[in-house]
Design a protein around this motif. Structure first.
Motif, PDB file in Angstrom:
ATOM      1  N   ARG A  61       0.855  -1.191   0.000  1.00 48.95           N
ATOM      2  CA  ARG A  61       0.000   0.000   0.000  1.00 48.95           C
ATOM      3  C   ARG A  61       0.886   1.233   0.000  1.00 48.95           C
ATOM      4  NH1 ARG A  61      -2.166   2.661   4.749  1.00 48.95           N
ATOM      5  NH2 ARG A  61      -1.570   0.822   5.926  1.00 48.95           N
ATOM      6  N   ASN A  62       0.729   2.070  -1.022  1.00 51.53           N
ATOM      7  CA  ASN A  62       1.532   3.295  -1.179  1.00 51.53           C
ATOM      8  C   ASN A  62       3.027   3.015  -1.086  1.00 51.53           C
ATOM      9  OD1 ASN A  62      -0.683   5.022  -1.543  1.00 51.53           O
ATOM     10  ND2 ASN A  62      -1.000   5.146   0.671  1.00 51.53           N
ATOM     11  N   GLY A  63       3.441   1.901  -1.703  1.00 51.90           N
ATOM     12  CA  GLY A  63       4.857   1.552  -1.743  1.00 51.90           C
ATOM     13  C   GLY A  63       5.391   0.888  -0.487  1.00 51.90           C
ATOM     14  N   SER A  64       4.577   0.761   0.556  1.00 51.07           N
ATOM     15  CA  SER A  64       5.007   0.123   1.804  1.00 51.07           C
ATOM     16  C   SER A  64       4.427  -1.275   1.904  1.00 51.07           C
ATOM     17  CB  SER A  64       4.532   0.928   3.013  1.00 51.07           C
ATOM     18  OG  SER A  64       5.101   2.206   3.013  1.00 51.07           O
ATOM     19  N   GLU A  65       5.223  -2.176   2.473  1.00 50.19           N
ATOM     20  CA  GLU A  65       4.794  -3.554   2.640  1.00 50.19           C
ATOM     21  C   GLU A  65       4.149  -3.740   4.010  1.00 50.19           C
ATOM     22  OE1 GLU A  65       8.168  -6.080   1.917  1.00 50.19           O
ATOM     23  OE2 GLU A  65       8.176  -5.605  -0.223  1.00 50.19           O
ATOM     24  N   HIS A  66       3.086  -4.533   4.026  1.00 50.28           N
ATOM     25  CA  HIS A  66       2.353  -4.806   5.258  1.00 50.28           C
ATOM     26  C   HIS A  66       1.964  -6.277   5.295  1.00 50.28           C
ATOM     27  CE1 HIS A  66       1.814  -0.469   5.963  1.00 50.28           C
ATOM     28  NE2 HIS A  66       1.680  -0.413   4.653  1.00 50.28           N
ATOM     29  N   THR A  67       1.753  -6.801   6.500  1.00 45.12           N
ATOM     30  CA  THR A  67       1.239  -8.165   6.612  1.00 45.12           C
ATOM     31  C   THR A  67      -0.228  -8.151   6.189  1.00 45.12           C
ATOM     32  OG1 THR A  67       0.438  -7.908   8.886  1.00 45.12           O
ATOM     33  CG2 THR A  67       2.753  -8.604   8.601  1.00 45.12           C
ATOM     34  N   CYS A  68      -0.731  -9.319   5.902  1.00 41.60           N
ATOM     35  CA  CYS A  68      -2.143  -9.387   5.519  1.00 41.60           C
ATOM     36  C   CYS A  68      -3.051  -9.093   6.705  1.00 41.60           C
ATOM     37  CB  CYS A  68      -2.449 -10.731   4.874  1.00 41.60           C
ATOM     38  SG  CYS A  68      -1.735 -10.797   3.192  1.00 41.60           S
ATOM     39  N   LYS A  69      -2.594  -9.349   7.926  1.00 37.11           N
ATOM     40  CA  LYS A  69      -3.360  -8.956   9.101  1.00 37.11           C
ATOM     41  C   LYS A  69      -3.462  -7.435   9.154  1.00 37.11           C
ATOM     42  CE  LYS A  69      -3.420  -8.820  14.134  1.00 37.11           C
ATOM     43  NZ  LYS A  69      -3.981  -7.493  14.116  1.00 37.11           N
ATOM     44  N   SER A  85     -21.873   4.620   3.087  1.00 39.11           N
ATOM     45  CA  SER A  85     -21.899   5.071   1.694  1.00 39.11           C
ATOM     46  C   SER A  85     -21.601   3.927   0.715  1.00 39.11           C
ATOM     47  CB  SER A  85     -20.893   6.205   1.488  1.00 39.11           C
ATOM     48  OG  SER A  85     -19.574   5.740   1.720  1.00 39.11           O
ATOM     49  N   ILE A  86     -21.505   2.704   1.234  1.00 36.04           N
ATOM     50  CA  ILE A  86     -21.199   1.532   0.404  1.00 36.04           C
ATOM     51  C   ILE A  86     -22.442   0.666   0.313  1.00 36.04           C
ATOM     52  CG2 ILE A  86     -19.758  -0.545   0.220  1.00 36.04           C
ATOM     53  CD1 ILE A  86     -18.216   2.109  -0.162  1.00 36.04           C
ATOM     54  N   GLY A  87     -22.916   0.415  -0.908  1.00 38.96           N
ATOM     55  CA  GLY A  87     -24.155  -0.319  -1.096  1.00 38.96           C
ATOM     56  C   GLY A  87     -24.006  -1.813  -1.303  1.00 38.96           C
ATOM     57  N   SER A  88     -22.799  -2.258  -1.648  1.00 39.70           N
ATOM     58  CA  SER A  88     -22.623  -3.679  -1.950  1.00 39.70           C
ATOM     59  C   SER A  88     -21.169  -4.081  -1.730  1.00 39.70           C
ATOM     60  CB  SER A  88     -22.999  -3.967  -3.406  1.00 39.70           C
ATOM     61  OG  SER A  88     -22.064  -3.355  -4.278  1.00 39.70           O
ATOM     62  N   ALA A  89     -20.939  -5.385  -1.753  1.00 40.15           N
ATOM     63  CA  ALA A  89     -19.576  -5.891  -1.630  1.00 40.15           C
ATOM     64  C   ALA A  89     -18.727  -5.441  -2.825  1.00 40.15           C
ATOM     65  CB  ALA A  89     -19.578  -7.410  -1.509  1.00 40.15           C
ATOM     66  N   ARG A  90     -19.344  -5.348  -3.993  1.00 39.56           N
ATOM     67  CA  ARG A  90     -18.605  -4.864  -5.166  1.00 39.56           C
ATOM     68  C   ARG A  90     -18.211  -3.398  -4.990  1.00 39.56           C
ATOM     69  NH1 ARG A  90     -18.285  -8.871  -8.554  1.00 39.56           N
ATOM     70  NH2 ARG A  90     -19.968 -10.375  -8.687  1.00 39.56           N
ATOM     71  N   ASP A  91     -19.110  -2.604  -4.399  1.00 40.69           N
ATOM     72  CA  ASP A  91     -18.761  -1.213  -4.081  1.00 40.69           C
ATOM     73  C   ASP A  91     -17.598  -1.163  -3.099  1.00 40.69           C
ATOM     74  OD1 ASP A  91     -20.736  -0.111  -5.664  1.00 40.69           O
ATOM     75  OD2 ASP A  91     -22.080   0.377  -3.999  1.00 40.69           O
ATOM     76  N   PHE A  92     -17.626  -2.040  -2.110  1.00 37.68           N
ATOM     77  CA  PHE A  92     -16.532  -2.099  -1.140  1.00 37.68           C
ATOM     78  C   PHE A  92     -15.203  -2.338  -1.852  1.00 37.68           C
ATOM     79  CE2 PHE A  92     -13.758  -4.980   1.303  1.00 37.68           C
ATOM     80  CZ  PHE A  92     -13.372  -4.121   2.325  1.00 37.68           C
ATOM     81  N   ILE A  93     -15.205  -3.302  -2.758  1.00 34.31           N
ATOM     82  CA  ILE A  93     -13.969  -3.605  -3.498  1.00 34.31           C
ATOM     83  C   ILE A  93     -13.535  -2.391  -4.314  1.00 34.31           C
ATOM     84  CG2 ILE A  93     -12.948  -5.008  -5.338  1.00 34.31           C
ATOM     85  CD1 ILE A  93     -14.779  -7.329  -4.346  1.00 34.31           C
ATOM     86  N   GLU A  94     -14.462  -1.843  -5.101  1.00 34.96           N
ATOM     87  CA  GLU A  94     -14.137  -0.748  -6.013  1.00 34.96           C
ATOM     88  C   GLU A  94     -13.743   0.547  -5.280  1.00 34.96           C
ATOM     89  OE1 GLU A  94     -13.843  -0.800  -9.373  1.00 34.96           O
ATOM     90  OE2 GLU A  94     -14.215  -2.953  -9.264  1.00 34.96           O
ATOM     91  N   LYS A  95     -14.511   0.887  -4.251  1.00 29.20           N
ATOM     92  CA  LYS A  95     -14.335   2.201  -3.622  1.00 29.20           C
ATOM     93  C   LYS A  95     -13.367   2.217  -2.452  1.00 29.20           C
ATOM     94  CE  LYS A  95     -18.944   3.690  -4.982  1.00 29.20           C
ATOM     95  NZ  LYS A  95     -20.279   4.098  -4.522  1.00 29.20           N
ATOM     96  N   LEU A  96     -13.206   1.085  -1.758  1.00 25.75           N
ATOM     97  CA  LEU A  96     -12.376   1.088  -0.554  1.00 25.75           C
ATOM     98  C   LEU A  96     -11.178   0.152  -0.603  1.00 25.75           C
ATOM     99  CD1 LEU A  96     -15.137   1.120   2.233  1.00 25.75           C
ATOM    100  CD2 LEU A  96     -13.936   3.065   1.212  1.00 25.75           C
ATOM    101  N   ALA A  97     -11.353  -1.020  -1.178  1.00 25.44           N
ATOM    102  CA  ALA A  97     -10.326  -2.052  -1.070  1.00 25.44           C
ATOM    103  C   ALA A  97      -9.368  -2.129  -2.247  1.00 25.44           C
ATOM    104  CB  ALA A  97     -10.990  -3.411  -0.874  1.00 25.44           C
ATOM    105  N   SER A  98      -9.543  -1.299  -3.251  1.00 24.65           N
ATOM    106  CA  SER A  98      -8.721  -1.405  -4.459  1.00 24.65           C
ATOM    107  C   SER A  98      -7.575  -0.420  -4.546  1.00 24.65           C
ATOM    108  CB  SER A  98      -9.594  -1.227  -5.705  1.00 24.65           C
ATOM    109  OG  SER A  98     -10.439  -2.324  -5.852  1.00 24.65           O
ATOM    110  N   LYS A  99      -7.725   0.720  -3.867  1.00 27.11           N
ATOM    111  CA  LYS A  99      -6.680   1.739  -4.014  1.00 27.11           C
ATOM    112  C   LYS A  99      -6.659   2.661  -2.808  1.00 27.11           C
ATOM    113  CE  LYS A  99      -9.781   4.717  -6.603  1.00 27.11           C
ATOM    114  NZ  LYS A  99     -10.107   5.281  -7.881  1.00 27.11           N
ATOM    115  N   SER A 100      -5.570   3.358  -2.705  1.00 32.89           N
ATOM    116  CA  SER A 100      -5.397   4.319  -1.629  1.00 32.89           C
ATOM    117  C   SER A 100      -6.274   5.545  -1.865  1.00 32.89           C
ATOM    118  CB  SER A 100      -3.925   4.748  -1.561  1.00 32.89           C
ATOM    119  OG  SER A 100      -3.776   5.863  -0.715  1.00 32.89           O
ATOM    120  N   GLY A 101      -7.012   5.925  -0.837  1.00 34.97           N
ATOM    121  CA  GLY A 101      -7.779   7.165  -0.918  1.00 34.97           C
ATOM    122  C   GLY A 101      -6.869   8.374  -0.884  1.00 34.97           C
ATOM    123  N   PHE A 102      -5.666   8.185  -0.371  1.00 32.16           N
ATOM    124  CA  PHE A 102      -4.689   9.263  -0.253  1.00 32.16           C
ATOM    125  C   PHE A 102      -3.983   9.525  -1.583  1.00 32.16           C
ATOM    126  CE2 PHE A 102      -0.224  10.419   0.703  1.00 32.16           C
ATOM    127  CZ  PHE A 102      -0.445  11.671   1.245  1.00 32.16           C
TER     128      PHE A 102
END
Length: 133
Positions: A61-69, A85-102
């Protein structure tokens, strides 16, 4: 005598009726195993747990390595903050889990063999698996 009991049992089975306790149930009265539908929130929780349980993988994440925990904890905190603001699991993936908000940089998972995949690809595949159960 046993032969007649067995013959009766075979006839019962071939008729499609089932014996439940002392009651003979007509064919079709017992539901077949039905698919359990997960809610969208349950799917998100399963996806986060999937990341948490990954072995021999590194979350980038942002060039830094992290454990999966650590990655799962990060995704959990993003989920807690933005779940309304998340309506579905697909929204979760697309909006939160795919890229850095920063930075907007895609999150990646590097496996023990050195291959790297985006979390979007990994979590989408896992979501498809969950939805096929």
């Amino acid at each position: 005598m046993l032969r007649y009991v067995m013959l009766g049992f075979i006839l019962l089975l071939s008729s499609g009726s089932l014996l439940a306790g002392n009651t003979l149930l007509p064919a079709g009265s017992v539901k077949e195993h039905t698919k359990v539908e997960l809610t969208e929130v349950q799917k998100v929780h399963r996806l986060i747990q999937f990341v948490r349980g990954m072995k021999d993988a590194t979350f980038v994440r942002n060039g830094s390595e992290h454990t999966c925990k650590e990655a799962a904890d990060h995704l959990q905190s993003k989920w807690e903050k933005h779940k309304n603001s998340i309506g579905s699991a697909r929204d979760f993936i697309e909006k939160l889990a795919s890229k850095s908000g920063f930075s907007g940089e895609p999150y990646k998972i590097r496996f023990k063999d050195g291959t790297e995949h985006t979390t979007n690809a990994i979590l989408t595949k896992e979501l498809e698996r969950l939805e096929s159960l």
